[in-house]
Write a protein that holds these residues in place. Structure first.
Motif: not given
Length: 661
Positions: A252-279
Motif C-alpha cells: 500500500x503506497x500512501x505517499x508518492x515522492x514521484x508525483x511531480x516531474x523530475x527535472x533532467x540533471x544534465x549529461x552524466x556520462x561520457x561513454x556508452x560503456x557507462x550506465x546511462x541514468x534515465x530517471x
C-alpha cells in the motif's frame, strides 16, 4: 584462579552470545508451536500421557495400580461400545481416544522408557490424528463459511478469529485487521498475514492464502479493485505473487515522492560503456540503463512519456565520444528525433530512407565482423566482441517501431538480423513503440522481443500489452503498467533490475534538448548538413599493428560529411524527387516533357511525376507554360538552388557515399 580482566570480558561476551542465540531459538520454537497449537494437540497429549506413564514406572507400579488401569480400560471400552450401539459418534470417538490414551499410559508405566513404550505412543498418536484431522478441517471450513456470511451481511465482531492459525479477521495493527477483513469479504480468508512492515512511502505484508484455484494469488490479483474498495484505507494498492503459489504480497503506497516531474540533471556520462541514468526511483536512486549490454525497448501508451525517455537517452548519447547516433522517426518530418539531426550520422523519416539506414547498418555490421576476425588478443585468441578500443559504437534509435513495420514490412528481415547479430559488432538498437503488438516485434514466427536486454515500460491503458512487453506471466508478477498513474512513470526490466519497481523518467524540456544538441553538434548547421559513416563493407583488411582510434576498423575516424540537396527555400529534397530535380537542372532551357521523363526512368523513383511538377510550378521553380508538339514542356527556372553535391572519395578503397538520408 585469577583470570585477567580482558579474558573475563571475552568469556562474558561469548556467554552472552550463546545465551542470545538460545533465547532466539527458543522464541522461534515457541512462536511456531503457538501458530500450530491446534495441529499439535494430539501429539502433545500422547507425549504427555507417555511421560506420565514413565513417571509412574519410576515411583513403582503394584497390583492395585494395574487393577486401576484395567477398570479404566473397561469403562472406556463400555463407552465405545455404547456409542457404536446407539450410533453416537461423539461417545464412540471419546471412548476410542480414552482407550488409546490409557493403553499408552499403562504400557509406559509397566515398561518405562523403552522401545515398546515408544511404539505404543507412536501408534496412539497416528490413530488419534486419523480421527482428529477430519474433525479439524470440517470445523475450520464451517468457521470460514460463517465469517464470509457475517462479512457479507453485517459488521464483523472484533472477537472472531483472533489467533493466526485460523482464518481470522483481526490483527496486531489497524492495517492488518483491515486487510484480513477485506480478504474475508472477498471470499478468500487469509491463512496467515506476516507482520506488516512500514516504509517511508507506505506499508507491505505477505499473505498466505488457502490452497485452491479460486483462492490463489492470481485470483486475488484479478480482483484488486474490489479488494482495494474493501480495504477502505488511504493509498494505492499493489498486489504481486509471492515466492509460493499461495502467497500474495500486498503493498500500500500512501505517499508518492514521484508525483511531480523530475527535472533532467544534465549529461552524466561520457561513454556508452557507462550506465546511462534515465530517471529515479522513489527512494532517490537513479534508474540506470546499461546500453552496452544489449538492445533497448521503450513501450507505452500515447502521451505517456515515451518521447521523454527517448530524448533523455539521446541527450546522454550525443555527449559520448565513442558513439555514432542514427535515427529512424516514422512521424512525418521526424518530429521526435528531428531536434537531434545535427548530432546524427543518419536520420530517416520515410520507408525508403529507413530501408537505406538499415541496409547501411547491415553492411557496416558485415564490415566490422570481418575486421574483428583479423584481430587477436594478448594470448593469440580471436576477438569476438566490439569495444571502444576498436572504434565507435553505433546506436540506432527507432521511434514508432510498429509504424515502420507497417509501412515497410519488407525491412523485417534486416531488422531481425541486426537485432540478433549486431551486438557483437558494437551496434545497438533503441526501439520505441506506442503499439506493443505481435506485428511490432516481427509478426508470427519472428518474435524479436527476446533480443531486447532492457525493456522500459511506460503507462498503458489496459493490462493486455503488459505481457507483450515484459513476457508471459509479467502481469501476475507485478509488472502493472496499467497502474502507473502519471506520464513518465516507468518500470524497467534488465539484468540490473529483475523485480517490478515503479520509477519515473527524467523530464527534459525543449530548451535543454536544443542546448545539448548544439553543444555536441557534429556540424555547425544541422539543418543544412547530413552525416553518414561509410556504408559499404571494405575488403578484408590486414591485421593492424594496434587498435585504431576514432571510427571502427580500417579507414575509421570521423564519418564522411555530405551536403544535403535542398530546394530554393532551403527545405530538403526527398530522395524520391532528387533524380527528377537534377534531370530538370541538366535539361536547361530546353526542358523536358513527361514522355521524355518516363523514357529516362524518372517515374520509377517512388513517386508520380504530376505531384512534384505541379508543386514546383506553383512555387515558380519550374515553368510549364510551353509545349513541344502536344506535350507540355517543363523548364527549370529557379533563380537559386542547391546543386547536387558529389561526395568526395576518401581513398581508392573507399567509394563515395550514396545519396544522403
Amino acid at each position: 584462579m585469577f583470570i585477567p580482566r580482558n579474558t573475563r570480558d571475552h568469556v562474558t561476551s561469548a556467554e552472552k552470545t550463546t545465551v542470545s542465540r538460545v533465547r532466539q531459538a527458543a522464541a522461534s520454537a515457541c512462536r511456531l508451536c503457538g501458530r500450530l497449537r491446534y495441529e499439535l494437540i494430539p501429539a502433545a497429549a500422547s507425549f504427555g500421557m507417555t511421560c506420565l506413564g514413565w513417571l509412574h514406572h519410576a515411583v513403582g507400579v503394584d497390583a492395585s495400580d494395574l487393577a486401576g488401569y484395567g477398570l479404566g480400560l473397561a469403562a472406556t471400552g463400555a463407552l465405545t461400545y455404547g456409542g457404536l450401539k446407539f450410533k453416537s459418534k461423539t461417545a464412540a470417538s471419546l471412548g476410542v481416544a480414552a482407550s488409546g490414551t490409557l493403553v499408552n499410559t499403562a504400557i509406559g508405566a509397566m515398561a518405562g522408557p523403552s522401545v515398546p513404550s515408544l511404539i505404543a505412543g507412536g501408534v496412539v498418536t497416528i490413530a488419534s490424528y486419523g480421527v482428529y484431522v477430519p474433525w479439524l478441517v470440517k470445523t475450520r471450513h464451517e468457521r470460514i463459511a460463517l465469517q464470509i456470511k457475517a462479512a457479507k451481511t453485517a459488521p464483523l465482531p472484533d472477537g472472531m478469529g483472533i489467533n493466526v492459525s485460523q482464518a481470522g479477521v483481526t490483527g496486531d495493527t489497524e492495517e492488518e485487521t483491515a486487510l484480513r477483513r477485506a480478504l474475508v469479504a472477498l471470499g478468500v480468508p487469509a491463512v496467515d498475514v506476516s507482520q506488516i512492515v512500514f516504509t517511508d512511502t507506505g506499508w507491505y505484508a505477505v499473505v498466505t492464502l488457502p490452497p485452491g484455484k479460486n483462492t490463489s494469488a492470481q485470483a486475488v490479483i484479478a480482483k484488486r479493485r474490489q479488494l482495494e474498495a474493501n480495504l477502505d484505507l488511504p493509498g494505492k494498492l499493489r498486489l504481486t505473487e509471492g515466492a509460493q503459489a499461495n502467497q500474495l504480497i500486498v503493498r500500500m503506497q500512501t505517499t508518492d515522492p514521484l508525483a511531480e516531474p523530475v527535472p533532467w540533471p544534465g549529461v552524466r556520462v561520457s561513454s556508452i560503456e557507462q550506465p546511462i541514468p534515465i530517471g529515479v526511483y522513489p527512494d532517490g536512486t537513479e534508474i540506470l540503463v546499461d546500453l552496452v549490454d544489449g538492445h533497448v525497448l521503450v513501450a507505452g501508451g500515447t502521451n505517456k512519456g515515451k518521447s521523454g525517455g527517448i530524448n533523455v537517452l539521446a541527450a546522454n548519447l550525443v555527449a559520448c565520444d565513442d558513439v555514432h547516433l542514427a535515427g529512424i522517426d516514422m512521424k512525418p518530418g521526424a518530429l521526435e528525433l528531428g531536434p537531434w539531426q545535427r548530432n546524427m550520422v543518419a536520420l530517416a523519416d520515410t520507408p525508403e530512407t529507413a530501408r537505406q539506414v538499415l541496409v547501411w547498418l547491415k553492411s557496416e555490421m558485415t564490415r566490422r565482423g570481418r575486421y574483428l576476425a583479423t584481430l587477436r588478443g594478448p594470448n593469440g585468441e580471436r576477438v569476438r566482441k566490439w569495444t571502444r578500443e576498436h572504434g565507435k559504437y553505433i546506436v540506432l534509435i527507432i521511434d514508432e517501431l510498429a509504424e515502420l513495420l507497417r509501412q515497410a514490412p519488407d525491412v523485417v528481415s534486416e531488422l531481425l538480423t541486426l537485432m540478433q547479430v549486431s551486438r557483437a559488432m558494437g551496434i545497438r538498437i533503441v526501439a520505441a513503440t506506442q503499439s506493443p503488438s505481435e506485428q511490432a516485434f516481427g509478426g508470427k514466427g519472428t518474435d524479436a522481443r527476446q533480443q531486447y536486454g532492457t525493456r522500459i515500460g511506460l503507462p498503458v491503458n489496459e493490462p493486455t500489452p503488459i505481457n507483450m512487453i515484459f513476457g508471459t506471466g509479467a502481469f501476475g508478477q507485478g509488472w502493472r503498467l496499467d497502474e502507473l498513474d502519471l506520464p513518465g512513470k516507468c518500470m524497467v526490466s534488465s539484468e540490473r533490475y529483475s523485480e517490478p519497481n515503479e520509477g519515473r523518467c527524467y523530464w527534459i524540456n525543449e530548451q535543454q534538448i536544443h542546448a545539448t544538441s548544439l553543444e555536441h553538434a557534429l556540424l555547425d548547421d544541422g539543418a543544412a548538413e547530413d552525416v553518414r559513416p561509410h556504408p559499404q563493407p571494405d575488403p578484408d583488411p590486414p591485421t593492424p599493428p594496434s587498435p585504431p582510434s576514432g571510427g571502427g576498423g580500417p579507414h575509421g575516424g570521423r564519418p564522411v560529411l555530405r551536403a544535403v540537396p535542398t530546394f530554393p527555400d532551403g527545405s530538403r529534397i526527398p530522395d524520391n524527387r532528387l533524380a527528377l530535380w537534377e534531370a530538370l537542372q541538366k535539361a536547361g532551357p530546353e526542358g523536358l516533357t513527361k514522355p521524355q521523363m518516363v523514357a529516362a526512368g524518372l517515374a520509377g523513383h517512388g513517386t508520380s511525376l504530376q505531384a512534384p511538377l505541379a508543386q514546383w510550378a506553383a512555387k515558380g521553380w519550374v515553368d510549364d507554360s510551353g509545349k513541344r508538339g502536344q506535350a507540355k514542356v517543363y523548364v527549370f527556372t529557379a533563380a537559386a538552388h542547391t546543386p547536387a553535391h558529389e561526395a568526395p572519395a576518401t581513398d581508392e578503397e573507399n567509394p563515395a557515399c550514396p545519396a544522403s538520408l
